[in-house]
Design a protein around this motif. Structure first.
Motif, mmCIF file in Angstrom:
data_model
loop_
_atom_site.group_PDB
_atom_site.id
_atom_site.type_symbol
_atom_site.label_atom_id
_atom_site.label_comp_id
_atom_site.label_asym_id
_atom_site.label_seq_id
_atom_site.Cartn_x
_atom_site.Cartn_y
_atom_site.Cartn_z
ATOM 1 N N VAL A 208 0.743 -1.141 -0.144
ATOM 2 C CA VAL A 208 0.236 -0.360 0.104
ATOM 3 C C VAL A 208 1.230 1.461 -0.057
ATOM 4 C CG1 VAL A 208 -1.772 1.079 1.341
ATOM 5 C CG2 VAL A 208 -1.935 -1.868 1.614
ATOM 6 N N HIS A 209 -0.038 2.076 -0.491
ATOM 7 C CA HIS A 209 1.791 3.701 -1.161
ATOM 8 C C HIS A 209 0.329 4.777 0.144
ATOM 9 C CE1 HIS A 209 3.423 2.607 -4.305
ATOM 10 N NE2 HIS A 209 3.315 1.753 -4.100
ATOM 11 N N ILE A 210 1.652 5.080 0.458
ATOM 12 C CA ILE A 210 0.931 6.131 1.305
ATOM 13 C C ILE A 210 1.474 7.975 1.779
ATOM 14 C CG2 ILE A 210 -0.147 4.492 3.288
ATOM 15 C CD1 ILE A 210 2.839 5.272 4.751
ATOM 16 N N ALA A 211 1.197 8.685 1.990
ATOM 17 C CA ALA A 211 1.085 10.060 1.725
ATOM 18 C C ALA A 211 1.104 10.935 3.085
ATOM 19 C CB ALA A 211 0.943 10.649 0.312
ATOM 20 N N VAL A 212 1.945 12.140 3.258
ATOM 21 C CA VAL A 212 1.424 13.168 3.882
ATOM 22 C C VAL A 212 0.972 14.262 3.253
ATOM 23 C CG1 VAL A 212 2.179 12.134 6.030
ATOM 24 C CG2 VAL A 212 3.782 13.898 5.044
ATOM 25 N N ILE A 213 0.421 15.360 3.289
ATOM 26 C CA ILE A 213 0.631 17.006 3.268
ATOM 27 C C ILE A 213 1.346 17.297 3.922
ATOM 28 C CG2 ILE A 213 -0.846 18.736 3.064
ATOM 29 C CD1 ILE A 213 -3.344 17.140 3.606
ATOM 30 N N THR A 290 -1.608 15.415 7.902
ATOM 31 C CA THR A 290 -0.518 16.382 7.580
ATOM 32 C C THR A 290 1.084 15.982 8.253
ATOM 33 O OG1 THR A 290 -0.523 17.981 9.354
ATOM 34 C CG2 THR A 290 -1.815 18.487 7.161
ATOM 35 N N TRP A 291 2.368 16.560 7.520
ATOM 36 C CA TRP A 291 3.923 16.158 7.989
ATOM 37 C C TRP A 291 3.615 16.810 9.536
ATOM 38 C CZ3 TRP A 291 8.289 14.136 7.771
ATOM 39 C CH2 TRP A 291 9.078 14.631 7.575
ATOM 40 N N GLU A 292 3.426 18.122 9.782
ATOM 41 C CA GLU A 292 3.154 19.232 10.462
ATOM 42 C C GLU A 292 2.862 18.145 12.105
ATOM 43 O OE1 GLU A 292 3.849 21.515 7.691
ATOM 44 O OE2 GLU A 292 2.511 20.295 8.385
ATOM 45 N N ALA A 293 1.576 17.592 11.853
ATOM 46 C CA ALA A 293 1.266 16.299 12.960
ATOM 47 C C ALA A 293 1.700 15.370 12.822
ATOM 48 C CB ALA A 293 -0.490 16.063 12.478
ATOM 49 N N LEU A 294 2.473 14.520 11.847
ATOM 50 C CA LEU A 294 3.190 13.971 11.825
ATOM 51 C C LEU A 294 4.061 13.438 12.930
ATOM 52 C CD1 LEU A 294 4.077 10.946 11.294
ATOM 53 C CD2 LEU A 294 5.343 11.309 9.370
#
Length: 300
Positions: A208-213, A290-294
């Protein structure tokens, strides 16, 4: 049980006798040319302490960031270097420390059939004789050793607070067994958790491919398959197939909408290391991944 800090590096055997010095990976490939700072210190042992030879040590080649944490990215860079001049430069830029956790032969006497605690006591005695410290980031010695501790919970909490890799639990009567996983040595890894957006599913390999904003754009941050089993896997595949926006070979692409919670070891070059599925997060909107949330989740 006794417990040791686990460091992120290259597992390595160091062998020294009167005529030979070598570093061996787990599959017995020589690492000698890549880590001259360790060979230099081994040469000193060879010249000044030959009554202890032959000696065989088991440990981890690491670039220390602290007494708790080693840099995976830095040891990877060191491991890829082939040019002798560049290797020499990096012995100053990113010096490697050999962190010893086991003693397998000393003075030609094999210790593999002795118990863990007996081997550790003999290792400590030899390390004290050599004036090698326990792991100390500020003490610039190419060889150091990893001490055992009896309070695993306290040690693991210490590792978690300083973002180390984890700990290893070892039975005090366990023997050293080559090349095999054993229930006598158990790794307990410190893992982060985060929320991610599913962007695709590869029918060819099942990942599965995943991303963040990040910066208002989707930033691909890795792949996962582990932990996604049974009905969860079937449900994800069905959702992806029903909502595909396109294909690239065996990769089915989907628009943002499905959110998942994953465990992972760390971020390396903007990619998750060892991600594992935890659960779908239907309560999380994809725009909140989001990147910030991560970063906030990793710091908590």
């Amino acid at each position: 049980m006794y417990y040791e800090i686990k460091y992120d590096g290259f597992r390595c055997l160091l062998y020294i006798d009167e005529e030979e010095i070598d570093l061996y990976s787990r599959n017995l490939i020589s690492l000698r040319t890549g880590f001259p700072e360790i060979v230099k210190e081994a040469t000193r042992i060879q010249n000044e302490y030959n009554e202890d030879l032959p000696i065989l040590l088991d440990g981890e080649l690491c670039v220390l960031e602290s007494d708790i944490r080693a840099s995976f990215s830095q040891i990877q860079k060191r491991g890829r270097l082939k040019n002798i001049e560049k290797i020499q430069q990096h012995t100053l830029l990113s010096p490697v420390t050999y962190l010893v956790f086991d003693l397998l032969v000393i003075g030609g006497k094999p210790l593999k059939s002795e118990t863990y605690i007996n081997r550790k006591q003999q290792l400590q005695s030899w390390m004290n004789k050599m004036s090698y410290p326990t792991v100390n980031h500020d003490f610039q010695t190419s060889i150091q050793w990893i001490p055992p501790q009896s309070d695993g919970e306290s040690l693991f909490n210490q590792v978690k607070s300083k973002k180390g890799e984890g700990i290893v639990a070892k039975r005090k009567n366990s023997l050293w067994i080559s090349g095999k996983r054993t229930p006598n040595w158990l790794k307990v890894k410190r893992l982060f958790r985060g929320f991610f957006i599913v962007t695709g599913f590869d029918e060819g390999n099942g990942y599965v491919h995943i991303a963040v904003i990040k910066d208002k754009k989707l930033e691909q941050i890795g792949l996962f398959s582990h932990g996604l089993e049974g009905k969860d896997r079937e449900a994800l595949i069905q959702i992806v197939q029903n909502n595909q926006k396109g294909r690239k070979g065996t990769l089915i692409k989907v628009s943002p909408g499905i959110c998942v919670e994953l465990e992972f070891l760390e971020l390396y070059n903007m990619q998750l290391r060892h991600p594992r599925f935890v659960q779908f997060r239907l309560d999380i909107h994809w725009e909140d991944c989001t990147w910030e949330a991560l970063q906030t989740q990793m710091d908590s």
